[in-house]
Structure formats: C-alpha cells, structure tokens
Write a protein that holds these residues in place. Structure first.
Motif, PDB file in Angstrom:
ATOM      1  N   TRP A  33      -6.441  -1.574   6.685  1.00  0.00           N
ATOM      2  CA  TRP A  33      -6.470  -0.722   7.880  1.00  0.00           C
ATOM      3  C   TRP A  33      -5.587  -1.297   8.983  1.00  0.00           C
ATOM      4  CZ3 TRP A  33      -7.839   4.084   8.853  1.00  0.00           C
ATOM      5  CH2 TRP A  33      -8.767   4.721   8.033  1.00  0.00           C
ATOM      6  N   ALA A  48      -8.092   7.346   5.116  1.00  0.00           N
ATOM      7  CA  ALA A  48      -8.305   6.748   3.797  1.00  0.00           C
ATOM      8  C   ALA A  48      -9.520   7.401   3.166  1.00  0.00           C
ATOM      9  CB  ALA A  48      -8.508   5.239   3.898  1.00  0.00           C
ATOM     10  N   ASP A  89      -3.731   4.545   0.225  1.00  0.00           N
ATOM     11  CA  ASP A  89      -4.601   3.948  -0.785  1.00  0.00           C
ATOM     12  C   ASP A  89      -4.808   2.477  -0.454  1.00  0.00           C
ATOM     13  OD1 ASP A  89      -5.090   6.088  -2.553  1.00  0.00           O
ATOM     14  OD2 ASP A  89      -3.197   5.766  -3.606  1.00  0.00           O
ATOM     15  N   TYR A  90      -6.039   2.012  -0.593  1.00  0.00           N
ATOM     16  CA  TYR A  90      -6.299   0.589  -0.468  1.00  0.00           C
ATOM     17  C   TYR A  90      -5.605  -0.174  -1.597  1.00  0.00           C
ATOM     18  CZ  TYR A  90     -10.125   1.935   2.690  1.00  0.00           C
ATOM     19  OH  TYR A  90     -10.875   2.442   3.721  1.00  0.00           O
ATOM     20  N   LYS A 147      -6.299   8.464  -2.044  1.00  0.00           N
ATOM     21  CA  LYS A 147      -5.901   9.232  -0.869  1.00  0.00           C
ATOM     22  C   LYS A 147      -5.873  10.742  -1.113  1.00  0.00           C
ATOM     23  CE  LYS A 147      -1.009   8.225  -1.868  1.00  0.00           C
ATOM     24  NZ  LYS A 147      -1.344   7.611  -3.184  1.00  0.00           N
ATOM     25  N   GLN A 188      -9.983  -4.400   2.459  1.00  0.00           N
ATOM     26  CA  GLN A 188      -9.835  -3.022   2.930  1.00  0.00           C
ATOM     27  C   GLN A 188      -9.674  -2.980   4.448  1.00  0.00           C
ATOM     28  OE1 GLN A 188     -12.937  -0.487   1.289  1.00  0.00           O
ATOM     29  NE2 GLN A 188     -11.796  -0.355  -0.633  1.00  0.00           N
ATOM     30  N   CYS A 228       0.854  -1.182   0.000  1.00  0.00           N
ATOM     31  CA  CYS A 228       0.000   0.000   0.000  1.00  0.00           C
ATOM     32  C   CYS A 228       0.890   1.233   0.000  1.00  0.00           C
ATOM     33  CB  CYS A 228      -0.904   0.027   1.236  1.00  0.00           C
ATOM     34  SG  CYS A 228      -2.212  -1.212   1.228  1.00  0.00           S
ATOM     35  N   SER A 275     -15.537   4.309   3.803  1.00  0.00           N
ATOM     36  CA  SER A 275     -14.422   4.194   4.749  1.00  0.00           C
ATOM     37  C   SER A 275     -14.843   4.648   6.142  1.00  0.00           C
ATOM     38  CB  SER A 275     -13.222   5.007   4.268  1.00  0.00           C
ATOM     39  OG  SER A 275     -12.626   4.401   3.141  1.00  0.00           O
ATOM     40  N   ALA A 312       1.269   5.344   0.663  1.00  0.00           N
ATOM     41  CA  ALA A 312       0.656   6.336   1.548  1.00  0.00           C
ATOM     42  C   ALA A 312       1.465   7.621   1.538  1.00  0.00           C
ATOM     43  CB  ALA A 312       0.569   5.790   2.977  1.00  0.00           C
TER      44      ALA A 312
END
Length: 310
Positions: free
Chosen positions: A86, A33, A62-63, A40, A82, A17, A112, A19
């Motif tokens: 997290w 998210a 981002d997922y 994002k 998803q 992922c 989300s 970020a």
C-alpha cells in the motif's frame, strides 16, 4: 467519460506489483486492492470502472505473490508485506500524470478494508479513505465464523495452518486452503455469506483467479485487529458496514468508525458481499458522494463526470 485502462508496474520491496491505471479527468486518484486472496480484477473492476467514469483516476493493484504481481512463494500473503505494498502504491500514484498528490484516496474491502485503517493512520496526508465491509477485528470474527464450521474440519484447518507455518520456516512449499467452502470442508470461511463470493465477484469472468491462499497467512489473519488504530486516522474516513455480515462482522467496523475523528458510517442491509450485489447502487452512490466531497473542489463537484450504469 472513461479512458481505456493501462497496465503499469511499481516496485515494492524486492518485487514488482502489477496494477491497472485508469487515467482520470479531475486530478484525483483512488487506489484500490481486492480482498484477501482476491486479485485486482474481480476485487475492483466493478467499482473502479464506475469511479473512473465519474472522472477519477484509479490505480488498482495486486499484492506481491498473487495475481500478476511478482514474488515467491505464491499465495503467501503476510499482512506486513501487504501494508508495505500500500505504501508503495501511494508513492507511485503521486507520480502518475494528471494526478494531484494532494487528492489521493484509498479503497479496500474485506481484509483489505481492514488494512485501510492502518494505511490511513500511517498516511495523514491522504485526502480520504474508504473501508468497505472491513475485517476490523479478526479475533472477533474468527469465533463467530467458527459457528458455521464443523469441529473436525476446523481442527484440520488449524492443523494445516500450523504445519504450513512450520514448513515456511524451513522453506517448504505452501499448503494452500480454499478461501471459502461448505461447512465440513477445510476452508478459511464456511459462513453462508462467504458462498456469495463467486456470484458477487463474478468468478466466471476471471477463470485464472486462484481461490486459495497459504494456510499460514489465513491463520495469522484471525489475529489481525486493524480497527484498533481507527482513533489515529486523521483523514476523512468512510466505513461501509453490512448489517448481516457473517464473515467480517459489522460490530467492530461500526465501533472503529465511531472512534475515528473524521469518520462517516454507512450501514447497508445484507451480508459480506452486499455492496457487490443487492446493495451495490447504495454502496456506490455513498462512496462516490464521499469521494467528490473530499477530493474535489466545489466547482468540480458542481460539474461531475459522466457515470456509468450498474
């Protein structure tokens, strides 16, 4: 004062992922998210920058299978994956330099925001959680949203979802559906407030944003009911509900807030995207105050970081 954000990566499942990490000054971190199918940048930039300028570190990710994150097939977004993303993000945030592992919050909006109920229930050691205009009950939202769709288009959307589900079993490429559209078009949402998304999330600033998701993922979202676990959330929880929300509905969000033992409820006028539009200042002020009260010591609250203008 904010510091330039840095692109970082963490592993979730068998993929990476991607970020944005905004280094903070007060030891606390907010993990963020975007909504379902929202990367994002359009999904978090506006709030993330302001949280950071108030002194908080931010990890906005981002997922898998969307945005800059890895994974195939693209735009297929299972809820279970998803939620696993997290968990991976929380674990990664605890390793970031300058972050106190005991001062971590999670933030999400729309679908989300619905995830936040489950994420918080699974992680009682979180310092706080924010669910903004959350999809707390897909079974309640779906029939309400269908009132704004034409019957033939709704039938075509359902058929595409079923075909895509079957195609996924045999490895076919996903059948994509727009996230929103006018009534009569084959789209996930045709509610009046869903059409505010381009303006609210500043679509013109993010030309690479693919506003489509696999039909199989959207069809399953209609059966997603994360608000039912709200009573198991033990950390402080802020639910921001929009009273005229036609896409996620305020009622299930309000009921979820009333069931969570340590929840606070903020009700805003406006539709689904009001926190990004006309109610932005009220939403941001409420969320920042909540984060300061639950993530910072009293001495830190007395000396808040510099805030940005809207």
């Amino acid at each position: 004062m904010s510091v330039e954000r840095q692109k970082v990566r963490f592993v979730s499942g068998d993929e990476e992922c991607v970020a944005w990490h905004y280094p903070g000054a007060n030891g606390a971190c907010v993990i963020m998210a975007g909504g379902f199918g929202v990367p994002k940048e359009p999904g978090t930039d506006r709030f993330a920058k302001r949280f950071n300028e108030a002194g908080f570190a931010v990890l906005a990710f981002d997922y898998r299978r969307m945005g800059e994150s890895g994974g195939q097939p693209r735009q297929v977004l299972p809820v279970t994956d998803q939620l696993a993303d997290w968990q991976a993000a929380i674990g990664f945030a605890r390793t970031l330099p300058g972050v106190n592992p005991a001062s971590i919050a999670v933030w999400g909006f729309s679908a989300s925001g619905g995830h936040i109920f489950k994420v918080a229930a699974r992680n009682p050691d979180l310092a706080a959680a924010i669910a903004q205009a959350p999809l707390a009950d897909g079974l309640a939202a779906a029939p309400s949203a269908s009132r704004y769709q034409k019957p033939l288009a709704a039938l075509r959307f359902t058929a595409r979802g079923l075909l895509d589900t079957l195609g996924g079993v045999v490895g076919r490429r996903p059948l994509l559906v727009p996230l929103c559209g006018e009534p009569g078009t084959v789209a996930f949402l045709t509610t009046p407030d869903s059409l505010d998304s381009d303006r609210a999330l500043r679509r013109d600033k993010y030309p690479d944003w693919q506003q489509e998701v696999a039909a199989r993922s959207l069809l399953r979202l209609a059966f997603y009911r994360p608000g039912r676990v709200a009573s198991r959330v033990r950390c402080p929880l802020l639910v921001v509900a929009c009273d005229q929300d036609q896409s996620a509905l305020p009622g299930p969000a309000v009921r979820a807030a009333r069931q969570a033992p340590r929840a606070e409820l903020v009700r805003l006028p406006g539709g689904h995207y009001a926190p990004f539009l006309e109610a932005h200042e009220q939403a941001f002020d409420s969320e920042l105050s909540f984060l300061r009260r639950h993530l910072l010591s009293e001495s830190q609250v007395d000396r808040p970081g510099k805030e940005s203008a809207a």
